[in-house]
Design an enzyme around this catalytic site. Structure first.
Site, short mmCIF file in Angstrom:
data_model
loop_
_atom_site.label_atom_id
_atom_site.label_comp_id
_atom_site.label_asym_id
_atom_site.label_seq_id
_atom_site.Cartn_x
_atom_site.Cartn_y
_atom_site.Cartn_z
N LYS A 213 -38.98 18.42 -26.74
CA LYS A 213 -38.91 19.52 -27.84
C LYS A 213 -40.29 20.33 -27.90
O LYS A 213 -41.54 19.71 -27.35
CB LYS A 213 -38.77 19.18 -29.36
CG LYS A 213 -37.18 18.68 -29.55
CD LYS A 213 -36.60 18.46 -30.59
CE LYS A 213 -35.26 17.87 -30.59
NZ LYS A 213 -34.61 17.37 -31.89
N ARG A 252 -33.65 9.46 -29.53
CA ARG A 252 -32.58 10.01 -29.10
C ARG A 252 -33.29 10.66 -27.86
O ARG A 252 -34.20 11.65 -27.96
CB ARG A 252 -31.92 11.13 -29.76
CG ARG A 252 -30.92 12.18 -29.03
CD ARG A 252 -30.41 12.92 -30.07
NE ARG A 252 -29.23 13.91 -29.61
CZ ARG A 252 -29.62 15.01 -28.95
NH1 ARG A 252 -30.89 15.27 -28.77
NH2 ARG A 252 -28.95 15.67 -28.36
#
Ligand code: PMM
Length: 286
Positions: A213, A252
């Site tokens: 991210k 994740r």
């Protein structure tokens, strides 16, 4: 403390931010899922709609067409599958095809039928991941306004837990996720990681997705020159290892081998720490 479960990301989309287009072909998707599982992924998270900032919605038929054949094939092969969807209809059909988890990044907000589908699925042993979310990707970053981000995320997630339990989902079937990168600034993401034990104190299992991210890409780089997404796997592994010390249930990630390595090292360090607490080192005698 055991190590967190590793959820490997399988985006069957043309436009996800770090792996868009790579696994659109069902055979390529299934082969990649097997690679993820062989490298230690405990769950394969199959998604057919990109949620990258600015993304538009995909049509229901396209989402079904992308995800169902892959979910069916993976479940048939004995892999544990979750479906990453905001649509109740996709969740319902994915569970019928063998998905063991519904991963709803909208925490049930995008589709009013999601909670009742999750309740029905819970009856056949399916868990639901309820993520913190404030609106669709097209304009979500405008909603990154908080008083105290940790308190606000916890309050909003608690409301969602209330909606799912009211629909009949047993509380122990609900897994929470702080939703890093979804209506969050750089500072919000880091603060949510640092304060995660406060969210964990609600008593639910917690899963966190830091993988590749933007807030990882920006660390240590000049403003406006972030590390590209596919060069963020070391940073992802570091955050996964850090989170494992809090006792999170799952992480994740896109690159499974690097995170599994990091989680194993973190686990070895915890074991050594516990052993040294039980038998403190003696001073060398002279
Ligand atoms: N992030 C993405 C997609 N799905 N699901 C959960 N539970 N948590 C997350 O942080 C999350 C998610 C972002 O998109 P990606 O599939 O490209 O990583």
């Amino acid at each position: 403390m055991t190590r967190p479960l590793v959820m490997g990301v399988l985006n069957v989309t043309p436009d996800s931010f770090s792996d868009g287009g790579l696994w659109l072909d069902p055979d390529a998707a299934v082969a990649h899922a097997r690679e993820l599982a062989d490298s230690g992924a405990d769950i394969i998270d199959v998604g057919g709609e990109s949620t990258r900032p600015g993304a538009g919605r995909v049509a229901l038929e396209d989402e079904l067409h992308r995800t169902l054949p892959v979910i069916e094939a993976l479940a048939r092969a004995g892999l544990t599958v979750s479906v990453d969807t905001m649509r109740a209809e996709v969740a319902r059909r994915a569970v019928a095809a063998g998905a063991a988890y519904i991963n709803d990044v909208s925490g049930g907000l995008a589709d009013p039928d999601m909670a009742s589908v999750a309740a029905e699925a819970a009856g056949s042993g399916c868990d639901v991941i309820v993520m913190h979310w404030r609106g669709h990707s097209a304009d979500m970053q405008q909603r990154a306004v908080y008083g105290d981000v940790t308190a606000d995320v916890i309050a909003e997630l608690s409301d969602r837990v209330g909606a799912f339990t009211a629909a009949g989902v047993p509380a122990e079937r609900i897994i929470l996720d702080p939703g890093l990168g979804f209506a969050k600034s750089f500072e919000h993401n880091w603060r949510l990681i640092a304060t995660l034990p406060t969210l964990m104190a609600l008593g639910h299992r917690v899963i966190v997705g830091t993988s590749r991210k933007g807030f990882l890409g920006a660390v240590g780089r000049p403003e406006g020159h972030p590390r590209p997404p596919r060069e963020r796997d070391v940073a992802t592994a570091v955050t996964s290892a850090y989170l494992s010390d809090f006792g999170v249930w799952g992480v994740r990630v896109h690159d499974v081998p690097s995170t599994v390595d990091a989680l194993d090292v973190a686990q070895a360090l915890r074991a050594a720490r516990e052993a040294s607490a039980a038998t403190p080192a003696r001073r060398a005698e002279d």
